[in-house]
Motif scaffolding. Structure first.
Motif, PDB file in Angstrom:
ATOM      1  N   VAL A  47     -35.606  20.317 -54.273  1.00 28.98           N
ATOM      2  CA  VAL A  47     -35.948  18.890 -54.315  1.00 28.98           C
ATOM      3  C   VAL A  47     -34.696  18.039 -54.176  1.00 28.98           C
ATOM      4  O   VAL A  47     -34.694  17.028 -53.457  1.00 28.98           O
ATOM      5  CB  VAL A  47     -36.695  18.562 -55.620  1.00 28.98           C
ATOM      6  CG1 VAL A  47     -36.844  17.053 -55.803  1.00 28.98           C
ATOM      7  CG2 VAL A  47     -38.073  19.213 -55.620  1.00 28.98           C
ATOM      8  N   VAL A  48     -33.608  18.431 -54.850  1.00 23.60           N
ATOM      9  CA  VAL A  48     -32.357  17.659 -54.748  1.00 23.60           C
ATOM     10  C   VAL A  48     -31.820  17.682 -53.321  1.00 23.60           C
ATOM     11  O   VAL A  48     -31.396  16.651 -52.783  1.00 23.60           O
ATOM     12  CB  VAL A  48     -31.319  18.222 -55.742  1.00 23.60           C
ATOM     13  CG1 VAL A  48     -29.950  17.575 -55.497  1.00 23.60           C
ATOM     14  CG2 VAL A  48     -31.757  17.967 -57.178  1.00 23.60           C
ATOM     15  N   MET A  49     -31.848  18.852 -52.689  1.00 24.40           N
ATOM     16  CA  MET A  49     -31.388  18.937 -51.300  1.00 24.40           C
ATOM     17  C   MET A  49     -32.276  18.123 -50.376  1.00 24.40           C
ATOM     18  O   MET A  49     -31.795  17.481 -49.426  1.00 24.40           O
ATOM     19  CB  MET A  49     -31.347  20.400 -50.862  1.00 24.40           C
ATOM     20  CG  MET A  49     -30.311  21.237 -51.594  1.00 24.40           C
ATOM     21  SD  MET A  49     -30.372  22.983 -51.139  1.00 24.40           S
ATOM     22  CE  MET A  49     -29.943  22.887 -49.402  1.00 24.40           C
ATOM     23  N   ALA A  50     -33.587  18.136 -50.644  1.00 21.57           N
ATOM     24  CA  ALA A  50     -34.506  17.337 -49.830  1.00 21.57           C
ATOM     25  C   ALA A  50     -34.258  15.848 -50.013  1.00 21.57           C
ATOM     26  O   ALA A  50     -34.403  15.061 -49.065  1.00 21.57           O
ATOM     27  CB  ALA A  50     -35.948  17.678 -50.182  1.00 21.57           C
ATOM     28  N   LEU A  51     -33.865  15.447 -51.225  1.00 20.94           N
ATOM     29  CA  LEU A  51     -33.572  14.031 -51.471  1.00 20.94           C
ATOM     30  C   LEU A  51     -32.384  13.576 -50.639  1.00 20.94           C
ATOM     31  O   LEU A  51     -32.389  12.468 -50.082  1.00 20.94           O
ATOM     32  CB  LEU A  51     -33.294  13.816 -52.958  1.00 20.94           C
ATOM     33  CG  LEU A  51     -32.965  12.375 -53.381  1.00 20.94           C
ATOM     34  CD1 LEU A  51     -34.118  11.432 -53.034  1.00 20.94           C
ATOM     35  CD2 LEU A  51     -32.652  12.316 -54.869  1.00 20.94           C
ATOM     36  N   THR A  75     -44.606  16.546 -52.782  1.00 15.24           N
ATOM     37  CA  THR A  75     -44.333  17.819 -52.095  1.00 15.24           C
ATOM     38  C   THR A  75     -43.958  18.943 -53.045  1.00 15.24           C
ATOM     39  O   THR A  75     -43.786  20.078 -52.600  1.00 15.24           O
ATOM     40  CB  THR A  75     -43.193  17.644 -51.070  1.00 15.24           C
ATOM     41  OG1 THR A  75     -41.988  17.258 -51.750  1.00 15.24           O
ATOM     42  CG2 THR A  75     -43.541  16.614 -50.014  1.00 15.24           C
ATOM     43  N   ILE A  76     -43.824  18.666 -54.341  1.00 13.41           N
ATOM     44  CA  ILE A  76     -43.421  19.713 -55.293  1.00 13.41           C
ATOM     45  C   ILE A  76     -44.419  20.877 -55.331  1.00 13.41           C
ATOM     46  O   ILE A  76     -43.995  22.046 -55.357  1.00 13.41           O
ATOM     47  CB  ILE A  76     -43.203  19.104 -56.694  1.00 13.41           C
ATOM     48  CG1 ILE A  76     -41.901  18.298 -56.695  1.00 13.41           C
ATOM     49  CG2 ILE A  76     -43.163  20.190 -57.769  1.00 13.41           C
ATOM     50  CD1 ILE A  76     -41.598  17.624 -58.013  1.00 13.41           C
ATOM     51  N   GLY A 141     -51.264  22.043 -53.057  1.00 12.45           N
ATOM     52  CA  GLY A 141     -50.241  22.080 -52.020  1.00 12.45           C
ATOM     53  C   GLY A 141     -50.602  21.284 -50.772  1.00 12.45           C
ATOM     54  O   GLY A 141     -49.895  20.332 -50.394  1.00 12.45           O
ATOM     55  N   PRO A 142     -51.717  21.616 -50.077  1.00 10.06           N
ATOM     56  CA  PRO A 142     -52.093  20.849 -48.875  1.00 10.06           C
ATOM     57  C   PRO A 142     -52.397  19.385 -49.170  1.00 10.06           C
ATOM     58  O   PRO A 142     -51.999  18.492 -48.410  1.00 10.06           O
ATOM     59  CB  PRO A 142     -53.332  21.594 -48.361  1.00 10.06           C
ATOM     60  CG  PRO A 142     -53.237  22.963 -48.943  1.00 10.06           C
ATOM     61  CD  PRO A 142     -52.586  22.790 -50.273  1.00 10.06           C
ATOM     62  N   TRP A 143     -53.114  19.139 -50.272  1.00  9.16           N
ATOM     63  CA  TRP A 143     -53.481  17.766 -50.594  1.00  9.16           C
ATOM     64  C   TRP A 143     -52.242  16.929 -50.896  1.00  9.16           C
ATOM     65  O   TRP A 143     -52.098  15.802 -50.419  1.00  9.16           O
ATOM     66  CB  TRP A 143     -54.429  17.751 -51.786  1.00  9.16           C
ATOM     67  CG  TRP A 143     -54.832  16.377 -52.215  1.00  9.16           C
ATOM     68  CD1 TRP A 143     -55.668  15.514 -51.566  1.00  9.16           C
ATOM     69  CD2 TRP A 143     -54.396  15.698 -53.409  1.00  9.16           C
ATOM     70  NE1 TRP A 143     -55.793  14.337 -52.281  1.00  9.16           N
ATOM     71  CE2 TRP A 143     -55.023  14.427 -53.411  1.00  9.16           C
ATOM     72  CE3 TRP A 143     -53.564  16.036 -54.461  1.00  9.16           C
ATOM     73  CZ2 TRP A 143     -54.823  13.518 -54.439  1.00  9.16           C
ATOM     74  CZ3 TRP A 143     -53.364  15.117 -55.480  1.00  9.16           C
ATOM     75  CH2 TRP A 143     -53.989  13.873 -55.461  1.00  9.16           C
ATOM     76  N   ARG A 146     -50.236  16.114 -47.709  1.00  5.91           N
ATOM     77  CA  ARG A 146     -50.861  15.059 -46.902  1.00  5.91           C
ATOM     78  C   ARG A 146     -50.597  13.690 -47.504  1.00  5.91           C
ATOM     79  O   ARG A 146     -50.330  12.722 -46.781  1.00  5.91           O
ATOM     80  CB  ARG A 146     -52.361  15.313 -46.803  1.00  5.91           C
ATOM     81  CG  ARG A 146     -52.725  16.485 -45.901  1.00  5.91           C
ATOM     82  CD  ARG A 146     -54.204  16.683 -45.860  1.00  5.91           C
ATOM     83  NE  ARG A 146     -54.576  17.778 -44.982  1.00  5.91           N
ATOM     84  CZ  ARG A 146     -55.808  18.214 -44.820  1.00  5.91           C
ATOM     85  NH1 ARG A 146     -56.813  17.645 -45.473  1.00  5.91           N
ATOM     86  NH2 ARG A 146     -56.064  19.219 -43.996  1.00  5.91           N
ATOM     87  N   ARG A 147     -50.678  13.618 -48.824  1.00  4.22           N
ATOM     88  CA  ARG A 147     -50.372  12.359 -49.484  1.00  4.22           C
ATOM     89  C   ARG A 147     -48.923  11.961 -49.232  1.00  4.22           C
ATOM     90  O   ARG A 147     -48.617  10.788 -48.977  1.00  4.22           O
ATOM     91  CB  ARG A 147     -50.621  12.493 -50.984  1.00  4.22           C
ATOM     92  CG  ARG A 147     -52.078  12.588 -51.373  1.00  4.22           C
ATOM     93  CD  ARG A 147     -52.749  11.239 -51.310  1.00  4.22           C
ATOM     94  NE  ARG A 147     -52.092  10.278 -52.184  1.00  4.22           N
ATOM     95  CZ  ARG A 147     -52.336   8.984 -52.177  1.00  4.22           C
ATOM     96  NH1 ARG A 147     -53.202   8.483 -51.319  1.00  4.22           N
ATOM     97  NH2 ARG A 147     -51.713   8.171 -53.009  1.00  4.22           N
TER      98      ARG A 147
END
Length: 381
Positions: A47-51, A75-76, A141-143, A146-147
């Motif tokens: 998550v930190v790398m994605a941020l 996305t977690i 996960g999928p829901w 999409r959000r």
């Protein structure tokens, strides 16, 4: 004085053994805690790398820091699903290594517990988490993804509207666009977004429909969109006129990047949606390999996790006894990366040579379990 004696068991009757014993619960609890710890660290780092990766998009449109944090939050569940196999093998080696380093595994073996029994205790703890992840991969996960895509796409483009069941919708001025499917394409250094089954509706200032067009495909190119196989119907006050063109340029400022983020990717679909997509592509003579790859990967997900962890278990009975935390982490990472690289190669071969994806997903865990059985037989004590 009468003496109460315990009634002997019937001759030949085996002693009753509970399914889960105290030592099973203890080993499972240690492994469970180690997996959760490794899992939390991996997801947190991801998550930190994605941020940091989202920092490049902050400031585009209304996409700011609150929207980026909301995007990552949704996305977690998907990140947890993807990172669980790696966390499982690292956590299992850490937990068993901790028991081996403190001689607790040796004590349990001295009590007569077999390596198979200890491995089953590990598998039982992992089966619980794996089941939760399978459920997560079909629901949250999928829901959640999409959000997340909807939040990011709508913040970056004010005209974008995403509909779950009717495909992709977008607006530019008085023009409304609807596309059923879309994907990113590339040829050499050229990359573009291609939308399929595109419909364009133009309205006047008073909300009356002026024209409706259908295009077999729309490709985003420099300067706008290239529409192919276009059939357009013009609506006048007292007349209707139809025209057909093979190709047509549409000078539009619709953000292709935002549209790309809204195109649903196969790995973000549920298994039932993947199955329907496979049936649709086969029925229309289209290539369904991208959907089949993800679909069968979902089915073999639990087997991959258990096979990976059971294959690493023999090292706890010897190699990890004298090693520290660094050695356990190193072995866990090597096992996880080696397995996923091997499986990725088999899947690529299945895609190139067109053989069943089930074979590609089955061979690596079978090979890994075979190696595990051989290691179990070679190790003593």
């Amino acid at each position: 004085m009468a003496v109460l004696r315990r009634r002997p068991a019937a001759a030949g009757a085996p002693p009753m053994k509970p399914l889960l014993r105290l030592h099973d619960l203890y080993v499972g609890r240690v492994v469970f805690a180690s997996v959760l710890l490794a899992w939390t660290v991996l997801v947190g780092l991801d998550v930190v790398m994605a941020l940091f990766g989202e920092a490049a998009d902050i400031g585009k449109g209304r996409y700011g820091i609150p929207e980026a944090l909301a995007y990552l939050l949704w996305t977690i569940p998907r990140r947890a699903y993807q990172l669980f196999p790696t966390a499982a093998v690292i956590g299992s080696l850490m937990g068993l290594g901790q028991l081996a380093a403190s001689s607790e595994l040796t004590a349990l073996r001295a009590l007569g517990l077999s390596r198979r029994r200890l491995s089953l205790a590990v598998a039982a703890a992992l089966a619980l988490l794996t089941g939760l992840m399978v459920l997560n991969g079909e629901t949250l996960g999928p829901w959640g993804n999409r959000r997340a895509d909807a939040i990011k796409a709508s913040a970056r483009s004010n005209d974008l509207i995403v509909a779950q069941y009717s495909g992709l919708w977008a607006r530019e001025g008085e023009m409304f666009l609807n596309a059923q499917t879309g994907r990113e394409r590339s040829a050499g250094d050229d990359h573009w977004l291609e939308l399929r089954e595109v419909r364009l509706y133009r309205f006047d200032a008073e909300g009356r429909l002026q024209s409706a067009a259908h295009a077999a495909s729309a490709e985003h190119r420099p300067g706008g969109w290239l529409l192919r196989d276009v059939r357009r119907v013009h609506f006048g006050e007292r007349s209707v006129r139809e025209e057909r063109v093979a190709e047509e340029r549409w000078a539009s400022r619709l953000d292709a990047t935002a549209l790309t983020a809204s195109v649903t990717r196969p790995r973000y679909l549920r298994s039932d949606e993947l199955r329907r997509s496979i049936e649709y592509h086969r029925r229309n003579g289209l290539d369904a390999s991208e959907f089949e790859e993800v679909y069968w990967g979902r089915w073999f997900y639990p087997l991959n996790v258990l096979a990976l962890c059971l294959a690493a278990a023999p090292f706890a009975f010897g190699a990890l006894r004298s090693g520290g935390l660094g050695k356990r982490l190193f072995l866990g990472i090597v096992f996880a990366l080696g397995f996923w690289m091997l499986q990725e190669q088999f899947v690529k071969l299945a895609s190139v040579y067109r053989f069943d994806y089930r074979i590609a997903y089955l061979l690596p865990p079978v090979l890994l379990l075979t190696v595990s059985v051989l290691l179990f037989k070679r190790r003593s004590g």
